[in-house]
Design an enzyme around this catalytic site. Sequence first.
Site, PDB file in Angstrom:
ATOM      1  N   HIS A 108      45.067 -31.224 -22.457  1.00  0.00           N
ATOM      2  CA  HIS A 108      43.640 -30.881 -22.582  1.00  0.00           C
ATOM      3  C   HIS A 108      43.259 -30.778 -24.062  1.00  0.00           C
ATOM      4  O   HIS A 108      42.825 -29.715 -24.535  1.00  0.00           O
ATOM      5  CB  HIS A 108      43.325 -29.572 -21.848  1.00  0.00           C
ATOM      6  CG  HIS A 108      41.850 -29.442 -21.522  1.00  0.00           C
ATOM      7  ND1 HIS A 108      41.368 -28.829 -20.391  1.00  0.00           N
ATOM      8  CD2 HIS A 108      40.743 -29.880 -22.195  1.00  0.00           C
ATOM      9  CE1 HIS A 108      40.032 -28.874 -20.380  1.00  0.00           C
ATOM     10  NE2 HIS A 108      39.644 -29.510 -21.465  1.00  0.00           N
TER      11      HIS A 108
ATOM     12  N   VAL B 124      39.217 -37.526 -18.636  1.00  0.00           N
ATOM     13  CA  VAL B 124      38.953 -36.557 -19.702  1.00  0.00           C
ATOM     14  C   VAL B 124      37.897 -35.544 -19.264  1.00  0.00           C
ATOM     15  O   VAL B 124      37.351 -34.813 -20.087  1.00  0.00           O
ATOM     16  CB  VAL B 124      38.477 -37.261 -21.002  1.00  0.00           C
ATOM     17  CG1 VAL B 124      39.636 -38.005 -21.665  1.00  0.00           C
ATOM     18  CG2 VAL B 124      37.304 -38.192 -20.734  1.00  0.00           C
TER      19      VAL B 124
ATOM     20  N   ASP C 260      44.208 -35.975 -19.214  1.00  0.00           N
ATOM     21  CA  ASP C 260      44.160 -34.930 -20.246  1.00  0.00           C
ATOM     22  C   ASP C 260      43.807 -33.588 -19.618  1.00  0.00           C
ATOM     23  O   ASP C 260      43.866 -32.558 -20.283  1.00  0.00           O
ATOM     24  CB  ASP C 260      43.137 -35.305 -21.318  1.00  0.00           C
ATOM     25  CG  ASP C 260      43.180 -34.366 -22.519  1.00  0.00           C
ATOM     26  OD1 ASP C 260      44.284 -34.181 -23.069  1.00  0.00           O
ATOM     27  OD2 ASP C 260      42.129 -33.815 -22.885  1.00  0.00           O
TER      28      ASP C 260
ATOM     29  N   GLU D 129      46.015 -25.727 -15.199  1.00  0.00           N
ATOM     30  CA  GLU D 129      46.342 -25.809 -16.637  1.00  0.00           C
ATOM     31  C   GLU D 129      46.754 -24.437 -17.156  1.00  0.00           C
ATOM     32  O   GLU D 129      46.135 -23.447 -16.792  1.00  0.00           O
ATOM     33  CB  GLU D 129      45.115 -26.299 -17.431  1.00  0.00           C
ATOM     34  CG  GLU D 129      44.731 -27.713 -17.097  1.00  0.00           C
ATOM     35  CD  GLU D 129      43.497 -28.201 -17.883  1.00  0.00           C
ATOM     36  OE1 GLU D 129      43.085 -27.516 -18.841  1.00  0.00           O
ATOM     37  OE2 GLU D 129      42.964 -29.248 -17.517  1.00  0.00           O
TER      38      GLU D 129
ATOM     39  N   ARG E 152      37.442 -33.162 -15.751  1.00  0.00           N
ATOM     40  CA  ARG E 152      38.113 -31.975 -15.237  1.00  0.00           C
ATOM     41  C   ARG E 152      39.173 -32.417 -14.236  1.00  0.00           C
ATOM     42  O   ARG E 152      38.982 -33.405 -13.529  1.00  0.00           O
ATOM     43  CB  ARG E 152      37.100 -31.044 -14.536  1.00  0.00           C
ATOM     44  CG  ARG E 152      36.257 -30.205 -15.471  1.00  0.00           C
ATOM     45  CD  ARG E 152      37.084 -29.132 -16.173  1.00  0.00           C
ATOM     46  NE  ARG E 152      36.292 -28.313 -17.092  1.00  0.00           N
ATOM     47  CZ  ARG E 152      36.162 -28.547 -18.399  1.00  0.00           C
ATOM     48  NH1 ARG E 152      36.750 -29.597 -18.935  1.00  0.00           N
ATOM     49  NH2 ARG E 152      35.451 -27.738 -19.155  1.00  0.00           N
TER      50      ARG E 152
END
Lengths: 315, 315
Positions: free
Chosen positions: B272, B222, B248, B253, B224
């Site tokens: 995310h 959770v 996540d 991204e 980076r």
Amino acid sequence: MTLPTLLVLDADPPPRLGRLTGRVRVEHADASTLAGRLPSADVLLVWDFTSHAVREAWPGEGPRPRWVHTASAGVDHLLCPELAASDTVVTNARGVFDQPIAEYVAALVLAFAKDLPRTLELQRERTWRHRESRRLAGTRACVVGSGPIGRAIVRTLDALGVTTALVGRAAGDGVHGPEDLDRLLARADWVVAAAPLTDGTRGMFDAHRFAVMQPSAYFVNVGRGQLVVEEALVRALRERVIAGAALDVFASEPLPGDSPLWEVPGLVVSPHMSGDTVGWRDELGAQFVELFELWEAGRPLVNVVDKQRGYVPGH
Amino acid sequence: MTLPTLLVLDADPPPRLGRLTGRVRVEHADASTLAGRLPSADVLLVWDFTSHAVREAWPGEGPRPRWVHTASAGVDHLLCPELAASDTVVTNARGVFDQPIAEYVAALVLAFAKDLPRTLELQRERTWRHRESRRLAGTRACVVGSGPIGRAIVRTLDALGVTTALVGRAAGDGVHGPEDLDRLLARADWVVAAAPLTDGTRGMFDAHRFAVMQPSAYFVNVGRGQLVVEEALVRALRERVIAGAALDVFASEPLPGDSPLWEVPGLVVSPHMSGDTVGWRDELGAQFVELFELWEAGRPLVNVVDKQRGYVPGH
């Protein structure tokens, strides 16, 4: 000296019974042979707790085991009027499932709060779609069933910052009575069914109860399938009367492949596994051995079921 | 009196800024206009925290905002050598995401313990298959990242009966240093990455680290994406070096539709969203307003990032 006869309702021997070697004669029965073997058994161990064979075999005339133990928390699958009226003591597996089931409920509640089923769906579609999810701390749960399982659920949700209300058969000692149920359901974010199946609880989660809940509420059943009017739940989900539900128990188990429940939107179906964590069979076996040693010594048993109420009273 | 200029990196105005009406002149910028507007801005609010525009726009010569606030916990997307070397103060959204992310981690850990992804798969196949799951209480977690998010994760897992170890940049005050990491990973059931992305943490979860973990271990990131060598994680999952993982955050991204990560067995992919619970934008807006009022009054800011280390020191 004649060894007592322990009749095990299951094809396979339970673990940990080796400890009783030389102290007991172990026989096995299945649904077809149970009625014939009951008269000669001193103790009946209902190891296959999915079987309803005891309820069917018991009513016949004749001698019966003085003690029946079931490797389950619920006793609805074996209690019949004749057993309830008899002198036979019934004990259950009280305690073994409390923490596992509480964790299971926390897992489902958190999965709903964080929209995890939808995340897994979107992953299958290779779709990146950011959503806001819910903060669990500060939400409200209503847990129905004030036995040790319900209490463990309350402790676990409390630890996650959820404000919990526990509903039992009667008010008192931090427990709400049934008269508070609708009021508590109306403000709950999470409704958890963890009650024993009795005449008083059968079908208690019906269309009215779902209508009372908030449209954002989720319902989790880890008690018994027949606590819920399944058709009413299906309708409540399809018509978005509530936001979602998780059922680990069903009126008919295993759930038939053609059941409509498998595909109701917002419904998570699991195969009656909430209490069954690695090592559970060993724990159940060890618990029975402990009880057997009390029985053998002529001492009072623990986890004794009130056969009129259908559960072990007290907490 | 000239109003200070607040430059907002985002197309839409953040919530709660109405409170500052008449006290600040608000301008907006996007990636293409940021460099041109930086010289005339007193304060830069990085509201679109997915943008790397600051790192690209900052290096140019000339006057620059004296204060940059980012509506995120991580600051890796904006720190460039020129900003780090400047007098500009950088603040972050410390605090807003702690509890939501901790709950998210608990949700994933419990989902893995209870085999929930598999339950949902079996439901789609209309298959009733009982399995044993894991009891969470008594298991061990190793949480990497000793800031407020890592600490909230530890508190939440502790509350669920998990024995936790926290690993930070240096040992002390209940935190393990990096020298203990491999030993802790080797005995952890759950490994959680919640560290800031810095030169010291980039790629820290590599093939070696996964090899050190138990085959039954699950990994949750959770922090980076670039904390993880993604190819090494994919290999570790395919070769069953570890049991499963949840990401996540990703090196790239949104995760591209053709990324192999979407379909790695045992991997849960989410967009995310771990910290983003209902109301989070309001909270971020309100937090910025509070900081702005300190700045306006000439008082020291809080949540000030150590631009050399890449995070807010202390806890």
